[in-house]
Design an enzyme around this catalytic site. Sequence first.
Site, PDB file in Angstrom:
ATOM      1  N   ASP A  84      51.617  32.640  38.865  1.00 31.93           N
ATOM      2  CA  ASP A  84      51.061  33.296  37.686  1.00 31.93           C
ATOM      3  C   ASP A  84      50.012  34.336  38.084  1.00 31.93           C
ATOM      4  OD1 ASP A  84      50.713  33.280  34.719  1.00 31.93           O
ATOM      5  OD2 ASP A  84      48.693  32.618  35.246  1.00 31.93           O
TER       6      ASP A  84
ATOM      7  N   GLU B 243      54.046  37.012  39.618  1.00 34.12           N
ATOM      8  CA  GLU B 243      53.997  37.756  38.358  1.00 34.12           C
ATOM      9  C   GLU B 243      53.186  39.033  38.594  1.00 34.12           C
ATOM     10  OE1 GLU B 243      52.645  37.167  33.696  1.00 34.12           O
ATOM     11  OE2 GLU B 243      51.458  36.270  35.306  1.00 34.12           O
TER      12      GLU B 243
END
Length: 614
Positions: free
Chosen positions: A328, A357
């Site tokens: 993330d 990400e």
Amino acid sequence: MKKLFSIFAIAIFSFSMAQFQRVEPAFWWKGMKNPELQILLYGKNIAQQNIELSDGIQIKDLTKVENPNYVFITINTNEINTPKFKIFLKNGKKTISTYQYELKERTPNSSARESYTSKDVFYLIMPDRFANGDEKNDSNKALIEKANRKSEGGRHGGDLRGIINNLDYLKNLGVTTLWLTPVCEDNEKAYTYHGYAQTDLYKIDARYGTNEEYRELSTELKKRDMKLVKDYVTNHWGVSHWLIQDLPTKDWIHWFEDGKNGFKRSNYRTNSQMNPYAADVDKKVALDGWFDTTMPDLNQSNPLVLKYLIQNAIWWIEYAQLDGYRVDTYPYNDKDGMAKWCKAITDEYPNFNIVGETWMYDPAQIAFWQKDSKVGEIENYNSNLPSVMDFMLYENLPKALQEEENWDKGMIRLYNSFASDFLFPNPKNMMVFFENHDTPRINEMFNGNPAYYKLALTIVSTIRGIPQLYYGSEIGMRGDKNKGDADIRRDFPGGWKGDAQNAFVSRTPEQNEFFDYTQKLLNWRKSKDVIHNGKTKNFSPEKNVYVYFRYNDEEKVMVVINSSDKEQTIEMNRFQEMVPSSFTAKDVIKDAEVQIKNLLTIPAKSSLILEINK
């Protein structure tokens, strides 16, 4: 005498409080490539006591920090010849607490495990919203937020058992890899269903199930030749994480003296990581600022923090037999620390894939983050991150499907996107997608029209890269991002007892139009090395018709995308460097042979996938 009694009482109190309250990691494995293991020991004033190990085992390093409740010890597991040994907490010669530590045997060939590749198709699930397989764990006495399905932003009760119960649905759909949003404990007061404010990195949230059930999910996936990818958050934890509540060191997190309780929100300018002109103050707020008041920003430049994150990531790989990671908010981290994090994992597991990400829209800025990037090399930087998310394609794809063709609009957007592939060291190891849990749902963007979904799915399933789908889109699920994130994270119909419809087993004709196309395309893709690893030849779009070929020495596939509102006819002599003007082929979706003679007509808002006969 009174003074002596007071001193004695203080000593007794200190003695009684000095216990092992936590040991992390709780156990480890023999035979790791890196034999060095750092063990966190936690207890009230534990640093005031002595630490010893049984069986003559030597402590290679013992680190005390400013908080006396912590001690970090380092051992060499190669030097330990017993599967279990004891850690003693001593006051002089008196043992006041004991912890039995275990070094387990690794699964055979663990280091050589295969990971996800361009052969795979990801299916992204938000576990709280997919299926409730165990109503008994919907709420938990030890966790603050209780189940309330009536609350859009509350806990709805979806869990690991619900996912396990529906694995055959996913396999039949054609999915090969599951990516679950974080499933470790998130014990904040509210809005915890998304899991990104974790409060215990070694424990599955009890409202999802147990550590053992998570491992069971991994096992059941492997029985079906499927993979499990864990969503890992290196940038921040929840403010209620036990380590945050009793910080080992003040610099365990990024702390702003001019902020309330150390808080300052990130400015989200992650391009400051590679911007040669970025002001230091802007860069600091971007990278060290918090995502929210409930998400303190971790300091990966602190060696103890970094080691903790590395070992936790490896622990889950070994324990749950993971097949990969998705990380993330990747560019918000300390980039040098993350390069070390990735390298430590891939040194231990050479085939292990990690996708970051990388939410940026400029291809050079995205490419900066992929391992062995020539863009990163400009700054003498190598991220060691194998895979990145293609946010440029994500941004351009819906626009390409709805715009009239112009110099830089319509299907030209996709053509221009792929023209930037020269920047990426490994384009086929990029995640390609048109939506996820943070974005608008494509079926909402196009008012539930399946034609647009089919076009988008055809594109991400046949171009280079690793396709990713978002749960429910295969049955036409919608959700308005403008109403908040909860609306794009609706419950899957049939995942709860009493649901009006169970779309896992019985779908409406409208839902089946989405489902059948998805199932046909994804199951065809499974065995197509020409799609997984083949070369690409694309032709500049005309009249919003985009034609590209995937090919290798054995196979050739022609993909035609017509995003125009009108039926279009194309002349085949334009593509003679790939195919003759007349040929026979198999229509993949219709599963029928077709004959192409000089011209090819394709209906409005439709696609065609042709396997060219030799």
